[in-house]
Design an enzyme around this catalytic site. Structure first.
Site, PDB file in Angstrom:
ATOM      1  N   GLY A  10       5.061  16.346  25.518  1.00 28.47           N
ATOM      2  CA  GLY A  10       4.581  16.567  24.427  1.00 28.47           C
ATOM      3  C   GLY A  10       3.161  15.685  24.439  1.00 28.47           C
ATOM      4  N   PHE A  11       2.784  15.012  23.416  1.00 27.52           N
ATOM      5  CA  PHE A  11       2.101  13.977  23.131  1.00 27.52           C
ATOM      6  C   PHE A  11       2.231  13.265  23.270  1.00 27.52           C
ATOM      7  CE2 PHE A  11       0.514  10.911  19.447  1.00 27.52           C
ATOM      8  CZ  PHE A  11      -0.257  11.396  19.783  1.00 27.52           C
ATOM      9  N   ILE A  12       2.877  12.425  22.550  1.00 23.49           N
ATOM     10  CA  ILE A  12       3.357  10.517  23.747  1.00 23.49           C
ATOM     11  C   ILE A  12       3.750  10.251  24.788  1.00 23.49           C
ATOM     12  CG2 ILE A  12       4.144   8.000  23.373  1.00 23.49           C
ATOM     13  CD1 ILE A  12       4.229   9.131  20.346  1.00 23.49           C
ATOM     14  N   ASP A  31      10.952  18.525  29.908  1.00 24.19           N
ATOM     15  CA  ASP A  31      10.350  19.209  29.200  1.00 24.19           C
ATOM     16  C   ASP A  31      10.933  20.316  28.960  1.00 24.19           C
ATOM     17  OD1 ASP A  31       8.851  19.713  26.849  1.00 24.19           O
ATOM     18  OD2 ASP A  31       7.847  17.743  27.403  1.00 24.19           O
ATOM     19  N   GLY A  36       6.391  20.502  23.591  1.00 21.72           N
ATOM     20  CA  GLY A  36       5.761  19.833  24.740  1.00 21.72           C
ATOM     21  C   GLY A  36       4.521  21.191  24.811  1.00 21.72           C
ATOM     22  N   LEU A  76      11.718  10.615  25.982  1.00 24.07           N
ATOM     23  CA  LEU A  76      11.194  10.609  24.562  1.00 24.07           C
ATOM     24  C   LEU A  76      11.719  11.848  23.809  1.00 24.07           C
ATOM     25  CD1 LEU A  76       9.705   8.631  25.556  1.00 24.07           C
ATOM     26  CD2 LEU A  76       7.633   9.029  25.119  1.00 24.07           C
ATOM     27  N   ALA A 117      13.255   6.716  22.398  1.00 25.76           N
ATOM     28  CA  ALA A 117      12.295   6.352  21.326  1.00 25.76           C
ATOM     29  C   ALA A 117      13.128   6.539  19.988  1.00 25.76           C
ATOM     30  CB  ALA A 117      10.866   8.030  21.499  1.00 25.76           C
ATOM     31  N   TYR A 149      16.789  14.118  10.132  1.00 29.10           N
ATOM     32  CA  TYR A 149      15.925  13.708  11.108  1.00 29.10           C
ATOM     33  C   TYR A 149      16.367  11.893  11.785  1.00 29.10           C
ATOM     34  CZ  TYR A 149      11.879  12.251  14.284  1.00 29.10           C
ATOM     35  OH  TYR A 149      11.719  11.424  15.487  1.00 29.10           O
ATOM     36  N   LYS A 153      18.145  10.555  14.516  1.00 25.99           N
ATOM     37  CA  LYS A 153      17.336   8.881  15.417  1.00 25.99           C
ATOM     38  C   LYS A 153      18.266   7.999  14.935  1.00 25.99           C
ATOM     39  CE  LYS A 153      14.861  10.920  18.073  1.00 25.99           C
ATOM     40  NZ  LYS A 153      14.262  10.313  19.195  1.00 25.99           N
TER      41      LYS A 153
END
Ligand code: UDP
Length: 323
Positions: A10-12, A31, A36, A76, A117, A149, A153
């Site tokens: 993914g991005f981060i 992943d 991603g 993540l 995360a 969301y 989390k």
């Protein structure tokens, strides 16, 4: 040392993987490529220390294979970003809650430490800004899908704290609007990625609502540094940290800055929230982190200014992004 990064494509995640490899770690990526992309790892594809497993973090057999020889996990993998959650709230809840439950349990069984995360989304509409980790949270009702969301989390955070009480070495990072190269215009890092895509195409830059809502954006390199410290330092275990930049900007001012940096001549186009997200949507009007806990306990402070980070991101967008 071998680290597992779930959501590592993914991005981060991909930036974290690059940094861990640079630090001398061997890295396993797990992943499912739902958000991603393998291209995010192009820069390290041939690195001998990298192992990539494509699979679902909820799959026990896959997770067991991914945890082989691992000493630290950065968890993540999640369904992230307002648009993705709105598209399928049930999937978001299931992946985020079941995924975290499996990862924490597996790490507890094996004595592996975890950095998980989370998101500034858990503050919801906020009780006060800048928001600190011990502050109350203010979420909207479950009839508004956006809050699925935050709720997922938040449950993840509770799971982490509950496992910490049972001796698991686990820390939580709450990211505040991370941006940078490879941000996903359909998922996380949404607004900056979208505006840069639009600037690149010469399309109008879309600002939702009146653009007076604010956010604080942290450059991905800084977010990675904060994550590593929360994963590494024993003082972080059993703790939650805001990982953000205290600089606050309105979305309209952000769009204007991106217009300037990109040289775009296209106008700014205002869109009502209801047109973008449908009638049942609540916006977060303001979001700023109190960063003192990370500064005091982790010695972490974001270094990259928004101007500098936007310049670097645009440079990548201009040269590398395939739109
Ligand atoms: N936003 C916008 N134009 C876009 C995409 C997003 O004005 O094309 C706004 C959005 O309404 C929100 C802010 O930018 O106020 C940040 O949105 P994002 O989805 O990136 O993150 P979050 O709302 O989770 O902070």
């Amino acid at each position: 040392m071998r680290a597992l990064v779930t959501g590592g494509a993914g991005f981060i995640g991909s930036h974290l993987v690059e940094r861990l490899l640079a630090e001398g770690y061997s890295v396993t990526v797990l992943d499912d490529l739902s958000g991603g992309r393998l291209e995010n790892l192009d820069g390290v594809r041939d690195h001998p220390g990298l192992r990539v497993i494509v699979g679902d973090v909820r799959d026990r057999a896959v997770l067991q294979a991914a945890l082989e020889k691992v000493e630290i996990v950065f968890h993540l993998a999640a369904v992230v970003g307002v648009p993705r959650v709105l598209a399928d709230p049930l999937r978001a809840i299931r992946v985020n809650v079941e995924g975290t439950e499996r990862v924490l349990e597996a790490c507890a069984e094996r004595g592996i430490s975890v950095c998980m995360a989370s998101s500034s989304e858990v503050y919801g509409k906020g009780v006060r800004w800048p928001a600190g980790e011990a502050d109350d949270l203010q979420l909207g009702p479950p009839t508004v899908a956006r809050w699925a969301y935050a709720a997922s989390k938040l449950l993840d955070e509770h799971l982490a704290m509950a496992w910490a009480r049972r001796g698991l070495r686990v820390s939580v990072v709450r990211y505040f609007n991370v941006y940078g190269p490879r941000a996903d215009p359909h998922g996380y890092g949404y607004v900056i990625a979208r505006l840069m895509d639009q600037a690149l195409r010469g399309e109008p830059l879309t600002v939702y609502g009146d653009g007076r809502q604010t956010r604080s954006f942290i450059y991905v390199e800084d977010a990675v540094e904060g994550t590593l410290r929360a994963g590494w330092l024993p003082v972080a275990f059993g703790q939650i940290f805001n990982i953000g930049h205290p600089e606050e900007i309105s979305i309209l001012a952000l769009a204007e800055r991106i217009r300037l940096i990109s040289g775009s001549r296209a106008p700014i186009r205002f869109l009502p929230f209801s047109e973008v997200y449908g009638p049942d949507f609540e916006e977060v009007p303001r979001r700023v982190p109190d960063v003192s806990k990370a500064r005091v306990l982790l010695g972490f402070e974001a270094r990259v200014t928004l101007d500098d980070g936007l310049q670097r991101t645009w440079e990548w967008w201009r040269t590398c992004r395939r739109v």
